[in-house]
Each structure stands twice: as structure tokens, then as C-alpha cells.
Design a protein around this motif. Sequence first.
Motif, short mmCIF file in Angstrom:
data_model
loop_
_atom_site.label_atom_id
_atom_site.label_comp_id
_atom_site.label_asym_id
_atom_site.label_seq_id
_atom_site.Cartn_x
_atom_site.Cartn_y
_atom_site.Cartn_z
N PRO A 46 33.55 29.47 7.52
CA PRO A 46 33.79 30.55 8.49
C PRO A 46 34.95 31.47 8.07
O PRO A 46 34.97 32.64 8.42
N GLY A 47 35.87 30.96 7.27
CA GLY A 47 36.97 31.78 6.73
C GLY A 47 36.59 32.54 5.47
O GLY A 47 37.45 33.11 4.81
N ARG A 48 35.30 32.48 5.08
CA ARG A 48 34.74 33.18 3.91
C ARG A 48 35.14 32.57 2.57
O ARG A 48 35.05 33.21 1.53
N HIS A 49 35.59 31.32 2.57
CA HIS A 49 35.92 30.64 1.31
C HIS A 49 34.65 30.07 0.70
O HIS A 49 33.79 29.55 1.41
N LEU A 50 34.54 30.16 -0.61
CA LEU A 50 33.38 29.60 -1.31
C LEU A 50 33.46 28.08 -1.34
O LEU A 50 34.52 27.51 -1.60
N ARG A 51 32.32 27.44 -1.12
CA ARG A 51 32.20 25.99 -1.26
C ARG A 51 30.91 25.71 -2.01
O ARG A 51 29.90 26.41 -1.85
#
Length: 195
Positions: A46-51
Motif C-alpha cells: 500500500p506504500g508503493r514499495h516493491l515486493r
Amino acid sequence: METNPKENTTQPELFTASDVARFCQVDLKTIHNWADKGEIRHFRTPGRHLRFRRLDVLDFLRKYGYPIPEILRMGKPKVVVVDDDPSVLAALRKTLSRRFDLTTFQDPFDALVAVGNLQPDALILDIMMPGLDGVRCLERLRSIDATSHIRCIVYSNHEDMKKNATEAGAYDFIKKGEAGELRDSLERLMGLERG
């Protein structure tokens, strides 16, 4: 539902862009570029970090010839097995439970209800079980975001269904009774095979 008691399973399920950059020995920006171009399967928090899921990282590393880091070989990958025959489940528990965190189901509908919460790395199922269209099941697992990353291996005597199963998204098709071959296929899929 039957499960094996959990042992020390300290295998990461998700990796960051920094982790993948370290595996590939490239700059972090390169990983973001590859992700944006669709070169490596990923999702965003949701924080736009890639996983990145473990198996997606393995697929990418293999595709481009990178060595498999030891951290990707650690722990016990989660595997769900679905078969209506209790003797098949018992044989697979014996063969697979040392290397994999195994959850078995005799009822395919119980398995399908649970698989979204269990989030296994792989699902092993017979293509022909009472009341279940295995090909349709594979297609649906592939088409739903919450389960599309789960790799499926068909373990069945119905070899005439192999083409349909692989077209529907099965990673592999193993004839029942070949538990060692099934274990080998899972180990290849999970990056556990040694050089």
C-alpha cells in the motif's frame, strides 16, 4: 485437514527490491526498471514499495542465468497436497515432509477454501477428483490475483489430461506412484536442487 508440526522455518516469503538488487549485483534503480518493464513479477505494498515472492525471484534468476543465493534455499517451502485417496496422502507425507512444510487435504473444497489463507508456494493436486474439475480449478487459481502466484503440480494417473493441465497453468504433471519424481520436480521449482 492434516498438518505436520512446524519446525524452524526461517525462510523469507517476500523480498525487497534491495534484496533482488543484491542477488543480481545491480543497482536498485535497475530492479525498479526491470519491474516497470515487466521483466520480473512483483507487487506493490500500500506504500508503493516493491515486493517479490520467492518463486518469482527464482524464475527471474534462472531465466537470466544468475546463481541462486543460499537464502533462497533455506527453510521449508509451503506445499499443499490435495488428493481424495488417504493412502496417496500418507505416501506423499512420508516422501515430502522432511523437505517441505506440508499441509494435506482429502476434500478438494476444504483445500480451495484454505489455500488463500495458507498462501503455499506450491499446490499438488489430482486432476480428477469427485466433484472437482481439475482443469477449471487450475485456470481459476491462475486467474485470481490472490492465488495466481501459486505454482501447481498435477499428480495423477490420468495422463490423457496432461496437455489440458499444462495449458491450464500446471507447472508439471507427474504420474501417480512416482513420489520421488514429484519430490524432484518440487525441489527444482523451489530452487533446492544442488548444482
